[in-house]
Scaffold this motif. Structure first.
Motif, short mmCIF file in Angstrom:
data_model
loop_
_atom_site.label_atom_id
_atom_site.label_comp_id
_atom_site.label_asym_id
_atom_site.label_seq_id
_atom_site.Cartn_x
_atom_site.Cartn_y
_atom_site.Cartn_z
N ILE A 98 13.39 9.95 -3.69
CA ILE A 98 12.30 9.26 -3.00
C ILE A 98 12.81 8.61 -1.72
CG2 ILE A 98 12.46 7.03 -4.20
CD1 ILE A 98 9.23 8.92 -3.28
N ASP A 99 14.02 8.07 -1.75
CA ASP A 99 14.60 7.45 -0.56
C ASP A 99 14.81 8.48 0.54
OD1 ASP A 99 15.92 4.87 0.51
OD2 ASP A 99 17.43 6.41 0.88
N ASP A 100 15.32 9.65 0.17
CA ASP A 100 15.56 10.72 1.14
C ASP A 100 14.25 11.21 1.73
OD1 ASP A 100 17.28 12.87 2.39
OD2 ASP A 100 15.96 14.12 1.18
N LEU A 101 13.22 11.36 0.90
CA LEU A 101 11.92 11.82 1.40
C LEU A 101 11.33 10.83 2.39
CD1 LEU A 101 9.61 13.93 1.13
CD2 LEU A 101 8.62 12.42 -0.61
N LEU A 102 11.38 9.53 2.07
CA LEU A 102 10.81 8.52 2.96
C LEU A 102 11.59 8.45 4.27
CD1 LEU A 102 10.00 5.69 0.40
CD2 LEU A 102 8.46 7.40 1.36
N TYR A 105 10.35 11.25 6.41
CA TYR A 105 9.03 10.96 6.96
C TYR A 105 9.15 10.04 8.17
CZ TYR A 105 6.00 13.04 3.37
OH TYR A 105 5.32 13.92 2.57
N SER A 106 9.97 9.00 8.05
CA SER A 106 10.12 8.05 9.15
C SER A 106 10.82 8.68 10.34
CB SER A 106 10.89 6.81 8.68
OG SER A 106 12.23 7.15 8.34
N THR A 107 11.68 9.67 10.09
CA THR A 107 12.35 10.38 11.19
C THR A 107 11.35 11.24 11.96
OG1 THR A 107 14.42 10.45 9.95
CG2 THR A 107 14.19 12.00 11.76
N ILE A 108 10.42 11.86 11.24
CA ILE A 108 9.42 12.73 11.89
C ILE A 108 8.45 11.94 12.73
CG2 ILE A 108 7.48 14.29 11.42
CD1 ILE A 108 9.06 15.21 8.92
N SER A 109 8.03 10.78 12.23
CA SER A 109 7.03 9.97 12.94
C SER A 109 7.48 8.52 13.01
CB SER A 109 5.68 10.05 12.24
OG SER A 109 4.75 9.16 12.82
N GLY A 110 7.44 7.99 14.22
CA GLY A 110 7.77 6.58 14.40
C GLY A 110 6.70 5.65 13.85
N LYS A 111 5.56 6.21 13.43
CA LYS A 111 4.49 5.39 12.85
C LYS A 111 4.65 5.19 11.34
CE LYS A 111 0.95 6.38 16.32
NZ LYS A 111 -0.43 6.85 16.56
N VAL A 112 5.65 5.83 10.77
CA VAL A 112 5.90 5.68 9.33
C VAL A 112 7.04 4.70 9.12
CG1 VAL A 112 6.59 6.83 7.20
CG2 VAL A 112 5.09 8.01 8.81
N HIS A 113 6.77 3.62 8.41
CA HIS A 113 7.78 2.62 8.09
C HIS A 113 7.90 2.53 6.57
CE1 HIS A 113 6.97 1.52 12.27
NE2 HIS A 113 5.68 1.46 11.93
N TYR A 114 9.11 2.37 6.09
CA TYR A 114 9.26 2.37 4.63
C TYR A 114 10.34 1.41 4.19
CZ TYR A 114 13.73 4.89 4.52
OH TYR A 114 15.05 5.23 4.64
N LYS A 115 10.27 1.04 2.92
CA LYS A 115 11.32 0.27 2.28
C LYS A 115 11.31 0.58 0.80
CE LYS A 115 8.15 -3.62 2.85
NZ LYS A 115 7.98 -4.93 3.49
N VAL A 116 12.47 0.52 0.20
CA VAL A 116 12.63 0.75 -1.24
C VAL A 116 13.04 -0.57 -1.86
CG1 VAL A 116 13.80 2.07 -3.03
CG2 VAL A 116 13.29 3.15 -0.83
N LEU A 117 12.23 -1.08 -2.78
CA LEU A 117 12.46 -2.40 -3.36
C LEU A 117 12.75 -2.31 -4.85
CD1 LEU A 117 9.54 -4.49 -1.79
CD2 LEU A 117 11.85 -4.15 -0.89
N ASP A 118 13.62 -3.17 -5.30
CA ASP A 118 13.78 -3.45 -6.72
C ASP A 118 12.93 -4.68 -7.00
OD1 ASP A 118 14.62 -4.62 -9.17
OD2 ASP A 118 16.52 -3.54 -9.06
N PRO A 119 11.85 -4.56 -7.77
CA PRO A 119 10.91 -5.69 -7.92
C PRO A 119 11.51 -6.91 -8.59
CG PRO A 119 10.35 -3.89 -9.41
CD PRO A 119 11.40 -3.37 -8.50
N ILE A 120 12.67 -6.76 -9.25
CA ILE A 120 13.33 -7.91 -9.88
C ILE A 120 14.30 -8.55 -8.91
CG2 ILE A 120 14.70 -8.70 -11.82
CD1 ILE A 120 11.93 -7.69 -12.58
N ARG A 121 15.18 -7.75 -8.33
CA ARG A 121 16.20 -8.30 -7.44
C ARG A 121 15.64 -8.71 -6.09
NH1 ARG A 121 20.88 -3.76 -8.74
NH2 ARG A 121 21.20 -4.35 -10.93
N ASP A 122 14.71 -7.94 -5.57
CA ASP A 122 14.12 -8.26 -4.26
C ASP A 122 12.85 -9.09 -4.45
OD1 ASP A 122 16.10 -6.64 -3.05
OD2 ASP A 122 14.90 -4.85 -3.43
N ASN A 123 13.01 -10.25 -5.08
CA ASN A 123 11.84 -11.04 -5.45
C ASN A 123 11.10 -11.58 -4.24
OD1 ASN A 123 10.25 -12.30 -7.63
ND2 ASN A 123 10.96 -14.20 -6.70
N ALA A 124 11.84 -11.97 -3.20
CA ALA A 124 11.19 -12.50 -2.00
C ALA A 124 10.35 -11.42 -1.32
CB ALA A 124 12.24 -13.04 -1.03
#
Length: 707
Positions: A98-102, A105-124
């Motif tokens: 999923i990280d590679d796919l996103l 996508y962001s490389t193809i279009s500058g309008k695509v922004h992404y982040k991969v979160l761990d809902p426990i560790r990345d609480n903020a």
């Protein structure tokens, strides 16, 4: 002199050793910087698989390049510390997928922004995401809140009636043994008591749901209300029926009591009507997406993708099963499953659904018989829909897919919010329910007239023609319409064959036509070299003189250069003896098996295929297996079938920017991915061991030169 000699020798050693250390340090720094730059700025890897499974499809590329708004994609991915090694390895692989796919996508279009979160560790980050989602979905729960507010007004009335009635029946039972022993009266008492208890606790439960967590649980609150409403209404109805019916026969009751029983329906009517109105509102309320997202955020092993269109209230949630499709293992071990990464198809479909300016529908027309896109259920068996794969492909392309049985209604189905429609006319062969009975189904004059009116009114239609020789019944019903409206001659009584010569004397007819070169047209241009296959196809011929304003373009032409092709007329000989040879009654190549029609006056468009079997699941989902160094591999045998049909739907719908090759789930066994631990090992080697080895080698040289 001795002192000067020793001093010079020491200086030379110091300078030489310093040069070695300095050189190694520079090389080490360069290696680390190159590795960092490669990791951060590396171009997309080249896909060398035979099926192109690691490439982003052209249709997705077109979609991303034409995005009207910025899109933020948040992948929530949590790997629990409590899982075993095999599960962890699988989860790490899926996270990289999923990280590679996103990233792509962001490389193809500058309008695509992404982040991969761990809902426990990345609480903020999770908290900020929840706040953003709450703002996005601020108006989603308006109707749910109205139901809850009305319940708070109605709940006291429920409590009052239930409490009054249960006490009345309790008192009546205490004073009359016959009533006390009547099971129905006892059941009414217990049901009213339960409803009283539920209504009393419901307010506290609902207040807790809408204010006790980060995200109000309005859907769950409405579910509690709906269940209580249903119970109260059903119990009031059951009590009324019994008390005015069998309850009148209870012995020992005074006429006054029996009369009070007969008055119960009137006493219950007001509350029952109010509940009925509120129930109608509850039934139509959808489950809130914000709650669904929040539920997945709280999971111990959260794996969800949220797609949001910036500065709009539009978003879509993709679940784990949307992104990874689970199938039985190819190894044959029933205890194992294979995970097929369907990320591109799911993600692109979500983006298309969110950014499409209009909602479109594909309506499959038939006249009786099985539904072409919905499975049928009977007491004896379940019948599969023949065009299910095409239905799923069109749904991925953001079409709402419905069916229209002309024998059940002369007007198309109503689909909310749809502004464009594409019609797909599939064959419907008349059938007999039993020997001697009249035929049922099939396109008769009335049904043909409905389809002809659709065309006259400017609707977009795709025809899938079935091979229909004279010995098998009536001719194809729309053949005359093709000639009159489009100037296209269909010979549905003939079948396209290829003569395969085994030797000088024996030629075997083959009724399957494989195509990998198409005519140059907007529909077919992106799929050149993709293989499509047609079986039992009938020839189409573009007439020399076309109706006024009509233009017909060939999509697939069978030419003599492709091989020994012709359209066979002697079907009896072919079916009975498996023998056919080209003669004067046959149609020689060239001819078409697919054409596109445009009307310059009405801007109407139609596409005719001289075959329908190529669009069915048996052909579209046919898989070829082969051996790879990693085991058994598989790929779609005829990937062009669904791509061609989808491009036709886009063309008919005036979505020219989406005409290309679309994604399908990964179908070939992958080279084994490197685990996170393996990646770290390689980094340590490239960034540490290798430079350290150079340093050690320099030190060895230095010490050797000192001697």
């Amino acid at each position: 002199m001795a002192i000067n000699h020793q001093t010079n020798q020491f200086r030379r050693r110091l300078i030489f050793g310093g040069n070695v250390v300095f050189s190694v340090a520079i090389v080490w720094t360069i290696i680390v910087l190159v590795n960092l730059a490669t990791e951060r700025l590396s171009p997309d890897p080249t896909d060398l698989t035979r099926s192109g499974q690691f490439s982003i499809s052209p249709r997705t590329v077109n979609l991303l390049k034409d995005l009207p708004n910025d899109i933020t994609i948040t992948a929530l991915f949590r790997i629990s510390d409590e899982v075993d090694e095999a599960t962890r390895s699988q989860a790490e692989l899926q996270k990289r997928q999923i990280d590679d796919l996103l990233r792509r996508y962001s490389t193809i279009s500058g309008k695509v922004h992404y982040k991969v979160l761990d809902p426990i560790r990345d609480n903020a980050e999770k908290t900020r995401l929840i706040q953003t989602l709450k703002e996005t979905y601020a108006g989603e729960a308006t109707k749910h809140k109205e139901v809850i507010d009305e319940f708070k007004k109605l709940d006291p009335k429920i409590l009052t009636l239930m409490d009054r009635e249960r006490n009345a029946f309790k008192e009546l039972a205490e004073n009359n043994e016959k009533v006390n022993n009547d099971r129905n009266i006892v059941a009414i008492y217990y049901r009213f008591t339960k409803n009283y208890t539920d209504a009393k606790t419901a307010i506290d439960d609902i207040n807790e749901l809408v204010s006790g967590e980060d995200v109000p649980r309005y859907s769950e609150a409405v579910a509690i209300i709906q269940k209580l409403y249903e119970n109260v209404k059903n119990d009031l109805l059951a009590a009324s029926e019994y008390l005015t019916g069998e309850g009148q026969k209870i012995e020992g009751l005074s006429e006054q009591t029996l009369a009070s029983f007969r008055e119960k329906p009137k006493q219950y009517a007001e509350l029952s009507d109010l509940i009925g109105k509120q129930l109608m509102l509850c039934v139509d309320l959808p489950k809130l997406e914000l709650e669904d997202i929040y539920n997945q955020l709280k999971q111990k092993n959260a794996r969800t993708v949220i797609v949001q269109v910036d500065n709009t209230p539009k978003s879509k949630v993709l679940s784990y099963s949307d992104i990874w499709q689970i199938t039985p293992s190819q190894t044959g071990d029933i205890s194992k499953v294979d995970y097929h990464f369907n990320g591109e198809a799911a993600l692109s479909s979500a983006i298309l659904a969110l950014t499409a300016k209009e909602k479109s529908a594909a309506i499959f027309i038939h006249a009786g018989g099985p539904d072409p896109v919905k499975p049928g259920y009977s007491a004896m068996r379940v019948s599969q829909a023949p065009y299910n794969a095409l239905k799923e492909k069109l749904e991925e392309a953001n079409f709402v897919v419905e069916s229209w049985d002309l024998l059940r209604g002369s007007t198309p189905p109503e689909i909310p919010d749809v502004t464009r429609k594409v019609y797909v006319v599939v064959p419907s062969v008349p059938q007999k329910a039993q020997p001697g009975a009249p035929t049922v189904g099939g396109y008769k004059e009335a049904e043909i007239a409905i389809v002809e009116k659709l065309i006259t009114d400017g609707n977009r239609v795709m025809f899938l023609v079935n091979f229909q020789p004279a010995i098998m019944g009536s001719p194809y019903p729309f053949a005359d319409l093709f000639e009159k409206k489009f100037g296209v001659k269909l010979e549905a009584e003939k079948v396209v064959l290829q003569g395969i010569e085994l030797n000088d004397k024996v030629t075997v007819p083959n009724n399957q036509v494989a195509v990998s070169r198409y005519n140059d047209h907007e529909i077919t241009r992106p799929i050149q070299s993709l293989v499509s296959s047609f079986i039992w196809a009938s020839p189409l011929t573009i007439m020399e003189t076309l109706p006024e304003g009509i233009g017909v373009a060939p999509l697939i032409t069978i030419t003599p250069e492709m091989g020994n092709y012709w359209a066979e007329n002697n079907i009896y000989m072919l079916l009975q003896r498996r023998h056919a040879q080209k003669d004067d009654d046959d149609t020689p190549a060239p001819f078409q098996i697919a054409v596109a029609v445009e009307d310059s006056k009405t801007k109407n468009k139609c596409v005719i295929f001289g075959n329908e079997l190529f669009a069915t699941d048996g052909m579209a989902n046919k898989v070829d297996y082969f051996m790879t160094p990693q085991g058994i591999g598989a790929q779609y045998a005829f990937p062009g079938n669904l791509e061609l049909l989808t491009n036709v739907a886009f063309w008919l719908n005036d979505n020219s920017n989406l005409i290309s090759v679309g994604p399908r789930k990964a179908d070939v066994v992958r080279i084994k991915d490197i685990s996170d631990r393996g990646l770290m090992t390689w980094k340590v080697f490239l960034w540490g061991v290798w430079p350290m080895g150079a340093l050690v080698a320099g030190a060895v040289v230095y010490l050797f030169r000192r001697r």
